[in-house]
Design a protein around this motif. Structure first.
Motif, mmCIF file in Angstrom:
data_model
loop_
_atom_site.group_PDB
_atom_site.id
_atom_site.type_symbol
_atom_site.label_atom_id
_atom_site.label_comp_id
_atom_site.label_asym_id
_atom_site.label_seq_id
_atom_site.Cartn_x
_atom_site.Cartn_y
_atom_site.Cartn_z
ATOM 1 N N LEU A 124 5.742 8.960 -15.902
ATOM 2 C CA LEU A 124 6.122 7.555 -15.762
ATOM 3 C C LEU A 124 5.345 6.876 -14.640
ATOM 4 O O LEU A 124 4.945 5.714 -14.751
ATOM 5 C CB LEU A 124 7.619 7.439 -15.494
ATOM 6 N N ARG A 125 5.143 7.598 -13.554
ATOM 7 C CA ARG A 125 4.436 7.019 -12.413
ATOM 8 C C ARG A 125 2.949 6.812 -12.698
ATOM 9 O O ARG A 125 2.291 6.030 -12.024
ATOM 10 C CB ARG A 125 4.617 7.912 -11.186
ATOM 11 N N ALA A 126 2.437 7.518 -13.684
ATOM 12 C CA ALA A 126 1.008 7.439 -14.001
ATOM 13 C C ALA A 126 0.666 6.277 -14.925
ATOM 14 O O ALA A 126 -0.514 5.972 -15.131
ATOM 15 C CB ALA A 126 0.545 8.751 -14.629
ATOM 16 N N CYS B 124 3.826 0.952 -16.968
ATOM 17 C CA CYS B 124 5.264 0.746 -17.142
ATOM 18 C C CYS B 124 5.756 1.732 -18.189
ATOM 19 O O CYS B 124 5.042 2.029 -19.155
ATOM 20 C CB CYS B 124 5.554 -0.694 -17.589
ATOM 21 N N GLY B 125 6.967 2.237 -18.005
ATOM 22 C CA GLY B 125 7.522 3.198 -18.948
ATOM 23 C C GLY B 125 8.579 2.632 -19.870
ATOM 24 O O GLY B 125 8.817 3.156 -20.957
ATOM 25 N N LEU B 126 9.245 1.547 -19.467
ATOM 26 C CA LEU B 126 10.270 0.889 -20.267
ATOM 27 C C LEU B 126 10.072 -0.617 -20.208
ATOM 28 O O LEU B 126 9.868 -1.179 -19.131
ATOM 29 C CB LEU B 126 11.676 1.232 -19.761
ATOM 30 N N TYR B 127 10.153 -1.252 -21.363
ATOM 31 C CA TYR B 127 9.974 -2.709 -21.430
ATOM 32 C C TYR B 127 11.204 -3.364 -22.050
ATOM 33 O O TYR B 127 11.863 -2.791 -22.924
ATOM 34 C CB TYR B 127 8.773 -3.068 -22.295
ATOM 35 N N VAL B 128 11.484 -4.584 -21.602
ATOM 36 C CA VAL B 128 12.395 -5.492 -22.297
ATOM 37 C C VAL B 128 11.516 -6.471 -23.047
ATOM 38 O O VAL B 128 10.644 -7.123 -22.454
ATOM 39 C CB VAL B 128 13.309 -6.256 -21.318
ATOM 40 N N ALA B 129 11.708 -6.576 -24.364
ATOM 41 C CA ALA B 129 10.870 -7.438 -25.202
ATOM 42 C C ALA B 129 11.675 -7.821 -26.441
ATOM 43 O O ALA B 129 12.721 -7.221 -26.728
ATOM 44 C CB ALA B 129 9.584 -6.706 -25.588
ATOM 45 N N ASP C 38 11.282 -0.586 -15.442
ATOM 46 C CA ASP C 38 11.434 0.691 -14.751
ATOM 47 C C ASP C 38 10.511 0.831 -13.539
ATOM 48 O O ASP C 38 10.160 1.948 -13.163
ATOM 49 C CB ASP C 38 11.240 1.864 -15.719
ATOM 50 N N HIS C 39 10.175 -0.289 -12.910
ATOM 51 C CA HIS C 39 9.432 -0.205 -11.643
ATOM 52 C C HIS C 39 10.302 0.383 -10.540
ATOM 53 O O HIS C 39 9.798 0.816 -9.512
ATOM 54 C CB HIS C 39 8.954 -1.584 -11.200
ATOM 55 N N MET C 40 11.632 0.384 -10.762
ATOM 56 C CA MET C 40 12.563 0.894 -9.756
ATOM 57 C C MET C 40 13.396 2.033 -10.327
ATOM 58 O O MET C 40 13.645 2.094 -11.525
ATOM 59 C CB MET C 40 13.487 -0.225 -9.265
ATOM 60 N N TYR C 41 13.822 2.924 -9.457
ATOM 61 C CA TYR C 41 14.747 3.990 -9.823
ATOM 62 C C TYR C 41 15.852 4.027 -8.772
ATOM 63 O O TYR C 41 15.760 3.389 -7.716
ATOM 64 C CB TYR C 41 14.018 5.332 -9.919
ATOM 65 N N ILE C 42 16.912 4.786 -9.048
ATOM 66 C CA ILE C 42 18.096 4.791 -8.187
ATOM 67 C C ILE C 42 18.249 6.136 -7.489
ATOM 68 O O ILE C 42 18.117 7.186 -8.107
ATOM 69 C CB ILE C 42 19.365 4.508 -9.014
ATOM 70 N N LYS C 43 18.520 6.080 -6.188
ATOM 71 C CA LYS C 43 18.868 7.285 -5.432
ATOM 72 C C LYS C 43 19.655 6.864 -4.190
ATOM 73 O O LYS C 43 19.910 5.673 -3.974
ATOM 74 C CB LYS C 43 17.617 8.079 -5.056
ATOM 75 N N GLU C 44 20.022 7.840 -3.366
ATOM 76 C CA GLU C 44 20.800 7.563 -2.154
ATOM 77 C C GLU C 44 20.070 6.553 -1.269
ATOM 78 O O GLU C 44 18.901 6.722 -0.936
ATOM 79 C CB GLU C 44 21.014 8.858 -1.384
ATOM 80 N N ARG D 285 6.432 2.741 -8.476
ATOM 81 C CA ARG D 285 4.995 2.503 -8.419
ATOM 82 C C ARG D 285 4.685 1.535 -7.282
ATOM 83 O O ARG D 285 5.579 0.847 -6.789
ATOM 84 C CB ARG D 285 4.501 1.905 -9.747
ATOM 85 N N PHE D 286 3.438 1.467 -6.875
ATOM 86 C CA PHE D 286 3.033 0.485 -5.870
ATOM 87 C C PHE D 286 3.205 -0.910 -6.452
ATOM 88 O O PHE D 286 2.809 -1.194 -7.584
ATOM 89 C CB PHE D 286 1.568 0.702 -5.476
ATOM 90 N N ILE D 287 3.812 -1.796 -5.656
ATOM 91 C CA ILE D 287 4.047 -3.174 -6.088
ATOM 92 C C ILE D 287 3.309 -4.109 -5.150
ATOM 93 O O ILE D 287 3.520 -4.083 -3.925
ATOM 94 C CB ILE D 287 5.553 -3.519 -6.086
ATOM 95 N N GLN D 288 2.454 -4.919 -5.703
ATOM 96 C CA GLN D 288 1.691 -5.870 -4.894
ATOM 97 C C GLN D 288 2.528 -7.101 -4.587
ATOM 98 O O GLN D 288 3.341 -7.544 -5.407
ATOM 99 C CB GLN D 288 0.415 -6.274 -5.632
#
Length: 580
Positions: free
Chosen positions: A51-53, A56-61, A248-254, A268-271
């Motif tokens: 996914l990081r490579a 984008c891995g998931l799209y809303v369309a 899916d630019h974001m994921y959830i953790k503590e 991923r890196f976000i400009q």
């Protein structure tokens, strides 16, 4: 000469025909292959790296279903079932009022571990976030579903020492694919047959296949035994890039923010200036009044602080009485103060109205009293600077929120009672053989998986009366029917070495109440849970405050005329004042 694109399509079709000999877990790599190769297993870490490579891995369309609005698509191949579609996400418990809400269309019945949060009189439901909330339902094409762990409790804060306990959901669920997916496939979730029955007529799904068949005249049909044979159109990744937005630019953790629970982090890196996510926010009708928790009681017996935990997931503006509920991972973005931390150390995202969503632009120019029945607007979470990979995403909830939190922390004192907090109940499930946990308290009890078949035991039995102290008025009988998967039970003895327990479980059959007894039940069949209205999210000292974000270009027509004695009202709105 055949065009390259045409040749590629023909080759792909030929490969699909040849590979049709392979089973679902196998692949073939070329037409010359006469044997199939087992698909390699992919770990969660390997899939995350995949996914990081990509961009984008998931799209809303736009959905492949006619007139269904947006849908969710995978932009990467998912070569095995059970792969995560987004992060393990919070389950938000909602207690509904008489006012119909747009969130009702996205709501699931509480059969996912939260059945005992409310009373039988309370209309309780659950809302997920991300894919589970946004994906569409198409009978016959469902390829993903909830996976709810047996003990789906998040390791929450301790209500005996943490002022943030109860401010966020203790529950979570996984959302995974149930079929092999290729890049460009739309994700379809099951809403259950009850959802389809509730659309209009109340008829069963099987009796209304003609309606389902009409979802898309070109692609939908049903075979002779009425099994839907719809084959959704697979989109190209280029089409998704041109017509969708990444989710899916974001994921959830503590979270790294103290007392905040979980947070959102960049995959991923976000400009700076880029959109992290476009959130489809649902308008909440009725103002703060609908955020009451005890929907089984009249308003005259409610305390001012009796608000649902859902309040902490709601966005508004300091000058408005409109409230919006996020549907995406943006729901777990935590707070960082701009005024106190400065621009460099402050939040790294801000909220802006979508410039590409036509409905949002339409509603921005409409007074609230003219709104249609259901309103959804899109807010973009935009990076205010470059954001590194794995950096926590933070937004400013507003000065009012910060002041409310400061006041909450300053005046919070640890409770004097020894109530089993959510954290303690969660810990009990990791130490089931501790006999101190077997006796029900005023805030926790035990359940066993439903369907166990044991020996009937009368309430007149000497052991039941003298040692267990159970009669026909025991709370266990009152809790029957809350959960289709669990039944209240009490541990009698245990064999730690064998990992089994002997339990008595509550039964009511045709008005007669008695117990069932099972010897050597696997301990995995037993769970410790909070009693109704006893988990941390029902704490009277829990923090509750709407995120009053200073959204750029907030419509003047949406702002309040004034605030007076705890009530607010909209300019030009002739209805009753809305309590805050």
């Amino acid at each position: 000469m055949m065009a390259p694109s045409t040749a590629i399509l023909l080759l792909a079709s030929f490969l699909a025909t040849i590979c049709g000999r392979c089973c679902a877990e196998e692949i073939c790599s070329a037409p010359s292959d006469t044997t199939c190769t087992t698909r390699p297993e992919m770990t969660e870490n390997e899939f995350e790296a995949k996914l990081r490579a990509v961009k984008c891995g998931l799209y809303v369309a736009p959905s492949t279903i006619k007139d269904a609005g947006n849908g969710v698509y995978t932009a990467v191949d998912m070569p095995q079932v059970g792969m995560s579609l987004g992060s393990d996400a919070p389950i938000r418990v909602v207690f509904n009022t008489d006012i119909s809400q747009l969130w009702n269309n996205y709501e699931f019945s509480p059969h996912h571990g939260v059945e005992y949060e409310g009373t039988e009189e309370m209309d309780t439901g659950i809302l997920g976030i991300g894919v589970v909330m946004i994906s569409n339902f198409l009978p016959g094409s469902v390829n993903a579903n909830f996976l709810v762990p047996e003990h789906n409790f998040y390791k929450s804060l301790d209500g005996q020492k943490d002022p943030g306990a109860g401010a966020f959901s203790d529950y979570y669920a996984k959302f995974q694919n149930t079929k092999l997916l290729s890049a460009g496939d739309e994700i379809f979730n099951s809403y259950g047959e009850g959802w389809f029955e509730s659309r209009d007529s109340g008829e069963s799904l099987s009796s209304r296949y003609h309606e389902v068949d009409a979802l898309d005249d070109d692609n939908t049909g049903a075979n002779d035994d009425r099994t839907l044979t719809f084959t959704p159109q697979r989109r190209s990744v280029k089409w998704l890039e041109d017509n969708g937005s990444c989710m899916d630019h974001m994921y959830i953790k503590e979270s790294r923010v103290p007392q905040a629970g979980r947070g959102a982090f960049t995959r991923r890196f976000i400009q700076g200036g880029d959109v992290l996510i476009s959130d489809q926010m649902l308008l909440i009708k009725g103002g703060r009044e609908v955020l009451r928790r005890r929907t089984d009681k009249g308003a005259d017996v409610l305390s001012p602080g009796d608000q649902q935990q859902l309040t902490n997931y709601v966005y508004s503006h300091s000058d408005s009485s409109l409230f919006f509920l996020p549907t995406s991972v943006a729901a777990v973005i935590n707070h960082h103060s701009s005024s106190r931390m400065g621009k460099e150390k402050g939040p790294n995202v801000e909220m802006r109205w979508s410039q590409t969503d036509k409905k949002t632009q339409h509603f921005l120019n409409m007074p609230p009293e003219k709104f249609p029945k259901d309103v959804m607007v899109v807010l973009d979470f935009v990076a205010t600077r470059d954001i590194a990979v794995d950096e926590e995403v933070l937004v400013d909830y507003g000065e009012s929120w910060q002041e409310a939190w400061d006041q909450h922390v300053a005046h919070w004192v640890p409770p004097k009672d020894t109530t089993a907090t959510s954290a303690k109940v969660s810990a009990m499930n990791s130490n089931k053989f501790d006999t101190d946990n077997w006796t029900w308290s005023n805030s926790h009890f035990t359940t066993c998986r439903d369907g166990i078949d044991g020996e009937a035991v009368s309430l007149e039995d000497g052991f039941v009366k003298e040692h267990l102290g159970i009669d026909s008025h025991h709370l266990g009988f009152e809790l029957l029917g809350f959960d289709s998967r669990r039944v209240p039970c009490i541990v009698g003895q245990a064999n730690k070495e064998a990992g089994t327990m002997s339990v008595f479980y509550f039964v009511e059959d045709d008005g007669t109440r008695f117990l069932g007894f099972v010897k050597d039940l696997p301990a995995t069949y037993l769970s410790f849970l909070s009693l109704p209205l006893s988990s941390d999210q029902h704490r009277n000292d829990g923090h509750r405050f709407v995120h009053e974000v200073e959204i750029q270009n907030f419509p003047e027509i949406w702002k309040v005329e004034g605030i007076e004695h705890g009530t607010i009202h909209l300019r030009g709105f002739e209805g009753p004042l809305i309590n805050i």
